[in-house]
Design an enzyme around this catalytic site. Sequence first.
Site, PDB file in Angstrom:
ATOM      1  N   HIS A 225      26.741  46.640  39.035  1.00 30.87           N
ATOM      2  CA  HIS A 225      27.315  45.312  38.843  1.00 30.87           C
ATOM      3  C   HIS A 225      26.403  44.433  37.988  1.00 30.87           C
ATOM      4  O   HIS A 225      26.859  43.661  37.159  1.00 30.87           O
ATOM      5  CB  HIS A 225      27.529  44.677  40.216  1.00 30.87           C
ATOM      6  CG  HIS A 225      28.200  43.340  40.176  1.00 30.87           C
ATOM      7  ND1 HIS A 225      29.563  43.183  40.183  1.00 30.87           N
ATOM      8  CD2 HIS A 225      27.686  42.093  40.134  1.00 30.87           C
ATOM      9  CE1 HIS A 225      29.860  41.918  40.153  1.00 30.87           C
ATOM     10  NE2 HIS A 225      28.744  41.218  40.120  1.00 30.87           N
ATOM     11  N   HIS A 312      36.955  40.544  40.928  1.00 26.70           N
ATOM     12  CA  HIS A 312      36.521  40.449  42.317  1.00 26.70           C
ATOM     13  C   HIS A 312      37.429  41.366  43.128  1.00 26.70           C
ATOM     14  O   HIS A 312      38.204  40.916  43.960  1.00 26.70           O
ATOM     15  CB  HIS A 312      36.589  38.997  42.795  1.00 26.70           C
ATOM     16  CG  HIS A 312      35.384  38.582  43.562  1.00 26.70           C
ATOM     17  ND1 HIS A 312      35.446  37.864  44.724  1.00 26.70           N
ATOM     18  CD2 HIS A 312      34.076  38.808  43.340  1.00 26.70           C
ATOM     19  CE1 HIS A 312      34.221  37.656  45.171  1.00 26.70           C
ATOM     20  NE2 HIS A 312      33.373  38.219  44.358  1.00 26.70           N
TER      21      HIS A 312
END
Lengths: 977, 253
Positions: A225, A312
Amino acid sequence: MHRVEVRLKSHLPDARGAGLVKDIRDLGIETVSDVRVVDIYWLDAELFPDKLDLICRGLLADPVIQDYVCDSAISTDTDSTSTRRVVEVTYNPGVMDPVEGTVMKAVRDLGIDNVRAVKTAKRYLIEGELNPEQVESICGKLLVNPIVEHIVGPDTVPFSEHPRYHFKLNHYYILDTDDSGLAEVRNDFSFSEPELQAIIDYFHELGRNPTDIELETLFQTWSEHCVHKTFKGKLSFAGAGIDNLMESSLTKVGQVFQWEGIRITIDNLLKSTIMRATQELAKPWCLSVFMDNAGVIEFDEKWALCFKVETHNHPSAVEPYGGAATGIGGVVRDPLGTGLGSKPILNTDVFCFAPPDFAHEKLPKGVLHPRRIFKGVRAGVADYGNRLGIPTLNGAVLFDERYLANPLVYCGTLGLMPRELSQRGQQQAGDLVVVVGGRTGRDGIHGVTFASEQLTEESSTLSFTSVQIGNPIVEKKVIDVLLQARDRSLYRRITDCGGGGLSSAVGEMAADTGVRVDLEKVPLKYAGLTYSEIWVSESQERMLIAVPPDCIDEIMELFDSENVEAAVIGEFTDDHQLRLFYHGELVCDLSMEFLHEGIPQMQLEAVWQPPYHAEPDFVSPNDLGGNLQKVLGTWNVCSKEWVIRQYDHEVQGGSVLKPLVGVNSDGPGDAVIIRPLLDSDRGVIVSNGINPKYSEIDPYWMAASAIDEALRQIIAVGGDLDRVALLDNFCWGDTRRPEMLGALVRAAQACHDMALVYRTPFISGKDSLNNEFEYEGNVIAIPHTLLISAIGIMADVNRAVSMDLKQAGDLIYIVGETWNEMGGSAYFAVHDLVGNSVPKVDAAKAKVLMDNLSTATGNGLVRACHDCSDGGLGVGIAEMAFAGGLGVVIHLEQVPLGEPVDRDDFVLFSESNSRFVVEVAPEDREEFEKTMGDTRWAVIGEVTGSGVLEVYGQDGHQVVAESLDRLKEAWQQPIRW
Amino acid sequence: MSKVRVLVLRAPGTNCDMETVFAFEQAGATANRVHINQLVRGYERLSDYQILVVPGGFTYGDDISAGRVLANEFRMGLGEDVPRFVEDGGLILGICNGFQVLVKAGILSVNGGSMPLTLTDNDSGRFECRWVNMVVNRTSPCVFTKGIDHMALPVAHAEGKVVTGNTVPDANIVLRYADEQGNCGAGYPHNPNGSMADIAGICDDTGRVFALMPHPERFVRGTQHPQWTRRSIGEQGDGLRIFQNAVRWAESL
């Protein structure tokens, strides 16, 4: 302790309850006639009756419409005697309802300062005959999400004590002779073996064992990430795409790919493709690309725009509302943390879900139903975005069963900032580290690693700390004060606290200086956090700034003037070390060089082979009207008005072309246009392209189509390609599998190739890999999904064109060539086919065509324009017709073809790229045709006032005659919730 | 003559303050964004202004109910300043969340404050953003709507349904939701929230305190209208006249 219950007066309808009645019907339970919702407040205090009454009367209840009862006066709503069922739900310990803080503030405003804490609950009174299984179904599927909530009895004491934390420094003994320390590291962190070896080597050289917080820091900083190690890895690519690669301009310019026989080595896919295109285009109006929290381009001489889209996904899978809300909250902080800070002026949201009619009984354990995910995500994004006062203008919603356990939630934000503040700041040694905004709790611990890992059945129970309830008003306050601080030059650098929390934010900001932080100075939501939890917590609504010591008093005063919390937690140094202390004890001492450069490059295999899918075995139907209705009514094509209306798309007053257009403001607009500066005619066009269905055939043409689609929409509303910037957001399956990675290589290559020809640079991007779900031994991967988001500058918004037909008697043109490109089309999908003839893009031709069309709209020659995308010409012309409330006749024999296409259904529904349907007034015919030059176009029909869509086939007989009302109804009905 | 001074109030969650300032500037006034703390702490004085605006937004997140917490702060923190401001001839405008605040703070008083009045959840149970048509009550004393017959403006709210204990006197009802032809009683979506008597905006007994759910600041120029690419709308939007009326009135003070 006091308990207050507030309920609507019994004669008034309960709108919240009515919504639940509908949702319960959607579960197939028909017996519920009414639901009423009671708000419950627990006050941790001992109050005199008059004070309690003041709080109830003056604050918690509205005397015109509500009644309240407190404490002993409460008679429990029993469910023993009647058909009423009572369910009371509250948040889990550690999950903060923003309302609690607001009530505390308001109680203090009333002059009552002895309330120690507030907790809320909701009680649902459900009327109707229900068996226990149905009650459980309603609770489990609608009322309670165990990730954040639980059911309580009427006498449960809701306030839990947070145990104090007693400091103890923890080490991992990796340098010991026995392997137990290493085994512990392997158990607690998922470092790859090369990464673990690098860590062992580093600490071996230091001659000591690492602390837990040091490994946490490395784990966060080296996560997919945060560092995008797959895109930056060394890839070895082989397979069918290799011929295509050889012909690509990438190899022609040399050095990028190194040849080793039939394999190619790609050293850093991101730099070799997407960033490379930007570099080659070298646009002077690109002010900051791929280096800050968002990409920045010039708007005019004084102002700059920055744009970022994030995903998300995993949090939204387990807690759709909170996950999506924090998604929008997170991406809004990106522009705020870009350069020296920009004001968020527009949000964009793209969702991918499984079909809402997915059978409940087929749902895997631990997976929420797609309809619930859809509703929760929409509510989360809207509640957060609306409260921030940012218009949500652009977006899309797509459906595919493979998003069942892996919904995709893309959130994007456009920011506006003074041009001279567009560059990332630079702190100096001695500047103070200041954290601003929300307090730190145990929220989202290990969120980034959660985001980067595969979901399993247990994810929803294991990951409970990864989801939190956002508090948009805290974020709004932070935006308000930071923009003032920016304008008063009170800080030197800014970034957001996002994935990885302080660990990533402080670690990255201090990469080229060094920093010391005193972790006990970080303001906490509650006691009990370890030093390590403080450091990696992903609590929302926090920003990090570097403040020169002589500005600290002024900036803290500014924060205080608007009740924004901030704390000095350390200072920047010049020793290039990351040093963390907890009450004076050194708990972390890592070199910045190792932290940021020490990660070994990943070595990965990639391969791609084209698949083969069945081709249709039916002939073109004589009546295509029914097919058109079917295509219009598919989940992917149908109207998304239900979603769009629940977003505020007017706030800030800048919207020029809205998402819904036409005579009844319900037609599907292409791109949107806003005017960021209310006193100027200069605008920004925002669009997106996303075609995951084509990736089943070829991810290269999927990506090329997504770019073409995003650009088409900009052209359709009257923009041009002169100043258009792109963002890439890849959501993929597990790229450790070579065929997944091979698909990624092909898509990235298309991004490079298309950007170069269209001369539209990428300015930022993000990837989310490992979007897979394991269920009973089967792995479900999402379709390769690339979202392309585009912004274009429009010199004069008064030139905007909407897609709704305007005037009977006008000519209908199609611009661009139609090919036999049905692969992955919406038409094939309604026939349960995929096909193989994926739409391709001839970008060089398309660029000329788009430039000419821009000139035509710029000269006012275009009355309406719509691009052909899902459902091709058929859907495009139908949408234009019912949005305009007129009528239309078209002739398929006039449609310019790129190759022989002998079927009417293919001509009507082909999804060939780079095509537009254009309405032109008869008096502008000559001028328009002259402007379009030798690109392919043709008059295919005209606008009528008939209220009917008529289509004539290649042999001249009528193949569609449908009333627009019927077509519109087919299109609107599916999501009319 | 010095320019009319407008105080555009800010509080945590206010989000229509910038465009409200722009609208007043277009109408020829000087508008300042002032945080509620500055008033409560005494750094700014209401008496230095002729017009007070409570703009749209989600103050305190609409927690408890929309406008409730800021209304509470008004009553406790500003005390008699607001009634005195009105008594002295000042104008107050509440837009959307500002409407909710003014009603719940008791500042927008109908029948001398005896009328039970509040705003609650839309009948649809949803936040909705859409354009609505309204007819203006020409017999109301409202100074903000002088000379206006009808208006089109956008609404964007979840709690815009006006609920009253008794029948609101006709003079206090300034704006009613209507269909394109100006007919009231047209039902959803023309009346977007189920408001009693189609009430979209009301004024107090003096006509100087006015509040409405739709957003006039979002329609001050033609290109903000959803139909401007279809038909001629004109340079100015319907909402601008509300701001112009307010400024003109204040200039005459």
